[in-house]
Design an enzyme around this catalytic site. Structure first.
Site, PDB file in Angstrom:
ATOM      1  N   LYS A 126       0.864  -1.194   0.000  1.00  0.00           N
ATOM      2  CA  LYS A 126       0.000   0.000   0.000  1.00  0.00           C
ATOM      3  C   LYS A 126       0.889   1.229   0.000  1.00  0.00           C
ATOM      4  O   LYS A 126       2.030   1.178   0.467  1.00  0.00           O
ATOM      5  CB  LYS A 126      -0.868   0.020   1.256  1.00  0.00           C
ATOM      6  N   ASP A 166      -7.051   4.150  -4.529  1.00  0.00           N
ATOM      7  CA  ASP A 166      -7.714   4.028  -3.222  1.00  0.00           C
ATOM      8  C   ASP A 166      -8.342   5.401  -2.971  1.00  0.00           C
ATOM      9  O   ASP A 166      -8.607   6.127  -3.948  1.00  0.00           O
ATOM     10  CB  ASP A 166      -6.694   3.636  -2.126  1.00  0.00           C
TER      11      ASP A 166
HETATM   12  P1  NDP Z   1     -13.008   7.710  -2.761  1.00  0.00           P
HETATM   13  O1  NDP Z   1     -11.942   8.709  -2.564  1.00  0.00           O
HETATM   14  O2  NDP Z   1     -13.555   7.484  -4.118  1.00  0.00           O
HETATM   15  O3  NDP Z   1     -14.225   7.999  -1.785  1.00  0.00           O
HETATM   16  C1  NDP Z   1     -14.089   8.091  -0.393  1.00  0.00           C
HETATM   17  C2  NDP Z   1     -15.412   8.525   0.174  1.00  0.00           C
HETATM   18  O4  NDP Z   1     -15.414   8.463   1.601  1.00  0.00           O
HETATM   19  C3  NDP Z   1     -15.707   9.973  -0.186  1.00  0.00           C
HETATM   20  O5  NDP Z   1     -17.086  10.105  -0.331  1.00  0.00           O
HETATM   21  C4  NDP Z   1     -15.209  10.706   1.055  1.00  0.00           C
HETATM   22  O6  NDP Z   1     -15.784  11.976   1.227  1.00  0.00           O
HETATM   23  C5  NDP Z   1     -15.696   9.765   2.138  1.00  0.00           C
HETATM   24  N1  NDP Z   1     -15.044  10.037   3.424  1.00  0.00           N
HETATM   25  C6  NDP Z   1     -15.662  10.406   4.554  1.00  0.00           C
HETATM   26  N2  NDP Z   1     -14.827  10.592   5.538  1.00  0.00           N
HETATM   27  C7  NDP Z   1     -13.618  10.340   5.089  1.00  0.00           C
HETATM   28  C8  NDP Z   1     -12.348  10.366   5.683  1.00  0.00           C
HETATM   29  N3  NDP Z   1     -12.143  10.695   6.963  1.00  0.00           N
HETATM   30  N4  NDP Z   1     -11.325  10.002   4.918  1.00  0.00           N
HETATM   31  C9  NDP Z   1     -11.513   9.705   3.640  1.00  0.00           C
HETATM   32  N5  NDP Z   1     -12.702   9.680   3.028  1.00  0.00           N
HETATM   33  C10 NDP Z   1     -13.754   9.992   3.743  1.00  0.00           C
HETATM   34  O7  NDP Z   1     -12.429   6.340  -2.180  1.00  0.00           O
HETATM   35  P2  NDP Z   1     -12.922   4.849  -2.446  1.00  0.00           P
HETATM   36  O8  NDP Z   1     -14.397   4.812  -2.627  1.00  0.00           O
HETATM   37  O9  NDP Z   1     -12.043   4.261  -3.455  1.00  0.00           O
HETATM   38  O10 NDP Z   1     -12.533   4.168  -1.050  1.00  0.00           O
HETATM   39  C11 NDP Z   1     -13.450   4.058   0.035  1.00  0.00           C
HETATM   40  C12 NDP Z   1     -12.991   2.955   0.965  1.00  0.00           C
HETATM   41  O11 NDP Z   1     -12.947   1.709   0.248  1.00  0.00           O
HETATM   42  C13 NDP Z   1     -11.589   3.118   1.547  1.00  0.00           C
HETATM   43  O12 NDP Z   1     -11.569   2.537   2.836  1.00  0.00           O
HETATM   44  C14 NDP Z   1     -10.718   2.289   0.612  1.00  0.00           C
HETATM   45  O13 NDP Z   1      -9.531   1.865   1.247  1.00  0.00           O
HETATM   46  C15 NDP Z   1     -11.652   1.130   0.355  1.00  0.00           C
HETATM   47  N6  NDP Z   1     -11.400   0.326  -0.846  1.00  0.00           N
HETATM   48  C16 NDP Z   1     -11.324   0.895  -2.084  1.00  0.00           C
HETATM   49  C17 NDP Z   1     -11.127   0.115  -3.200  1.00  0.00           C
HETATM   50  C18 NDP Z   1     -11.112   0.670  -4.570  1.00  0.00           C
HETATM   51  O14 NDP Z   1     -11.002  -0.116  -5.514  1.00  0.00           O
HETATM   52  N7  NDP Z   1     -11.234   1.966  -4.763  1.00  0.00           N
HETATM   53  C19 NDP Z   1     -10.932  -1.334  -3.085  1.00  0.00           C
HETATM   54  C20 NDP Z   1     -11.114  -1.856  -1.743  1.00  0.00           C
HETATM   55  C21 NDP Z   1     -11.318  -1.028  -0.686  1.00  0.00           C
HETATM   56  P3  NDP Z   1     -15.100  13.270   0.557  1.00  0.00           P
HETATM   57  O15 NDP Z   1     -15.412  13.172  -0.902  1.00  0.00           O
HETATM   58  O16 NDP Z   1     -15.736  14.418   1.226  1.00  0.00           O
HETATM   59  O17 NDP Z   1     -13.646  13.161   0.851  1.00  0.00           O
HETATM   60  O1  2IT Z   2      -7.935  -1.614  -0.737  1.00  0.00           O
HETATM   61  C1  2IT Z   2      -7.874  -2.108  -1.881  1.00  0.00           C
HETATM   62  O2  2IT Z   2      -7.996  -3.324  -2.076  1.00  0.00           O
HETATM   63  C2  2IT Z   2      -7.695  -1.209  -3.020  1.00  0.00           C
HETATM   64  N1  2IT Z   2      -7.634   0.007  -2.825  1.00  0.00           N
HETATM   65  C3  2IT Z   2      -7.516  -1.757  -4.405  1.00  0.00           C
HETATM   66  C4  2IT Z   2      -6.102  -2.180  -4.645  1.00  0.00           C
HETATM   67  C5  2IT Z   2      -5.781  -2.637  -6.049  1.00  0.00           C
HETATM   68  O3  2IT Z   2      -4.591  -2.956  -6.257  1.00  0.00           O
HETATM   69  O4  2IT Z   2      -6.646  -2.675  -6.913  1.00  0.00           O
END
Ligand code: NDP
Ligand code: 2IT
Length: 444
Positions: A126, A166
């Site tokens: 990561k 992420d």
């Molecule tokens: P994004 O940046 O696309 O979205 C994050 C969302 O969470 C936004 O709506 C953000 O609001 C909100 N949020 C609220 N509070 C917080 C905070 N304290 N810190 C950060 N964000 C906050 O991220 P993802 O949707 O990609 O990721 C969301 C979660 O899913 C994370 O935990 C990530 O690690 C996990 N994840 C993501 C994957 C992926 O493929 N993208 C895969 C597996 C897990 P705002 O817009 O106001 O910041």
């Molecule tokens: O938390 C996660 O699994 C991710 N943000 C996706 C990682 C990836 O390599 O696609």
């Protein structure tokens, strides 16, 4: 003292001031207890758990870039290569002001087990930066990404370490990062996933984490004599994971009624309008207040509050520790049947234990959100064979992978005498493969 307590104590001692990392290790090590007990003398002699909880290596570097006013800005850049026993390091990059070594240690550690659960050959890593993408121009984002890659490119490669998105990193950022990698190395290769579809990206990678979460949730409900039809769902977050979780939930006949961002949350009793949510978040990159303005059925409130809305299923899809004990009590009192984590570690340890003790079906992020990284691994395969698969092909594979993950963790839990404990099941199933590979490869 037991080997498990020794390990947790050691991690706390070696990594002071890293509460998120301590939390992730505690959850994993406590739930591996039945396996550790069965192999204690071998694992101790091999120092297996000491090695498993210590990253292979980690990089921290300065990222300097010039903002639109001509001012030089400095951020911290990181990449943690945690474990490559079963494949090249693989895991996302997070851009958020809260990013620090504790958060990245927890995320990289979790990634090792998650990637193992996918059944695909990927190790865990990561990275990211405390850079805040909010309010930055496209040029500023590009300047940051190029500077970050100026250092990162030395440590990554398609058979070494393959970063992806992420929080704060989506298609735009991956494009800039990829362009700079290509410029620096003169190589066109699958070093990042989540790329644009015109330059080696996989169909369905954008949708994969959210869709995968729903495929797994559907399988969980099926195994527990229920389904998604007509179910009310609370979703938190309004980013990549939340949006495509909402989209798939609607396609599968459920009604998601909430979403949130870091400043406030939406309750929409008619069901979230996913096209409008995409317009607000993906196109305009605006606040959720814009959603409420255009949607008469929706109310917007400042702060946090999605878990106060009665629901059948809760899908936390924002960030770590966003569902605490008080939220778990409220959800339970309101009759929640299942909680599946779209985010990484969104539920606190106390909240997880409370939900499990009250017979709420609970699937941890390392299983429930593994569809994203699994599809990243499918992108790596397509890049290696220099071919690309159709959306339906990838989506079918994703659905199969998520169903397999659920059955593997369900079976692991049964086998080790903790039937229905999907936290233990996920940790045990993920761990066994990595442990076997580490033991077979000798001491390093
Ligand atoms: P994004 O940046 O696309 O979205 C994050 C969302 O969470 C936004 O709506 C953000 O609001 C909100 N949020 C609220 N509070 C917080 C905070 N304290 N810190 C950060 N964000 C906050 O991220 P993802 O949707 O990609 O990721 C969301 C979660 O899913 C994370 O935990 C990530 O690690 C996990 N994840 C993501 C994957 C992926 O493929 N993208 C895969 C597996 C897990 P705002 O817009 O106001 O910041
Ligand atoms: O938390 C996660 O699994 C991710 N943000 C996706 C990682 C990836 O390599 O696609």
């Amino acid at each position: 003292m037991s080997y498990s307590s020794d390990i947790i104590e050691r991690v706390v001692r070696e990594n002071p001031g890293q509460p998120e990392f301590h939390q992730a290790v505690t959850e994993v090590i406590e739930s591996l207890q039945p396996v550790i007990t069965a192999h204690e003398s071998q694992y101790r002699r091999e120092a297996l758990l000491e090695r498993l909880t210590t990253p292979d290596r980690q990089f921290k570097f300065r990222v300097a870039w010039v903002d639109d006013k001509g001012q030089v800005q400095i951020n911290n850049g990181y990449r943690i290569q945690f474990n490559n026993a079963i494949g090249p390091y693989k895991g996302g990059l997070r851009l958020h002001p809260s990013v620090n070594i504790s958060i990245l240690h927890f995320l990289a550690f979790e990634q090792v087990f998650k990637n193992s659960l996918t059944g695909l050959p990927i190790g865990g890593g990561k990275g990211g930066s405390d850079f805040d993408p909010k309010g930055k121009s496209d040029r500023e984002i590009m300047a940051f990404c190029q500077s970050y890659m100026n250092e990162l490119y030395k440590y990554i490669g398609p058979d070494i370490d393959v970063p992806a998105g992420d929080i704060g990193v989506g298609g735009r950022e991956i494009g800039f990062l990829y362009g700079q990698y290509k410029k620096l190395t003169n190589r066109y290769e699958g070093v990042l996933t989540g790329k644009g579809l015109t330059f080696g990206g996989s169909s369905a990678r954008t949708e994969a984490t959210g869709y995968g979460l729903l495929y797994l949730t559907e399988e969980l409900l099926k195994a527990n004599d229920s389904d998604l039809e007509g179910k009310t769902i609370d979703v938190s977050g309004a980013g990549n994971v939340a949006i495509y979780a909402i989209e798939k939930a609607i396609q599968l006949g459920a009604k998601p009624v909430t979403c949130s961002d870091s400043t406030g949350w939406i309750y929409d009793p008619d069901g979230i309008d996913v096209a409008l949510l995409k317009e607000v978040k993906e196109v305009k990159r605006a606040r959720l207040t814009e959603y409420a303005k255009k949607r008469p059925s929706a109310t917007y409130q400042e702060g946090r509050g999605v878990w106060s809305i009665p629901c059948d299923i809760a899908l936390p899809c924002a960030t770590q520790n966003e569902l605490n004990l008080a939220d778990a009590k409220l959800l339970t009192a309101n009759g929640v049947r299942a909680v599946c984590e779209g985010a990484n570690m969104p539920t606190s340890l106390e909240a997880t234990k409370y939900l499990q003790a009250n017979k709420v079906l609970f699937v941890p992020g390392k299983a429930a959100n593994a569809g994203g990284v699994a599809t990243s691994a499918l992108e790596m395969s397509q890049n290696s064979e220099r071919l690309s698969w159709t959306f339906d092909e990838v989506d079918r594979k994703l659905s199969g992978i998520m169903k397999n993950i659920f059955h593997n963790l369900d079976e692991a839990a049964r086998e080790y005498g903790c039937s229905g404990n999907y936290v233990a099941g996920a940790n045990i199933a993920g761990f066994l493969k990595v442990a076997d590979a580490m033991l077979a490869q000798g001491v390093f």
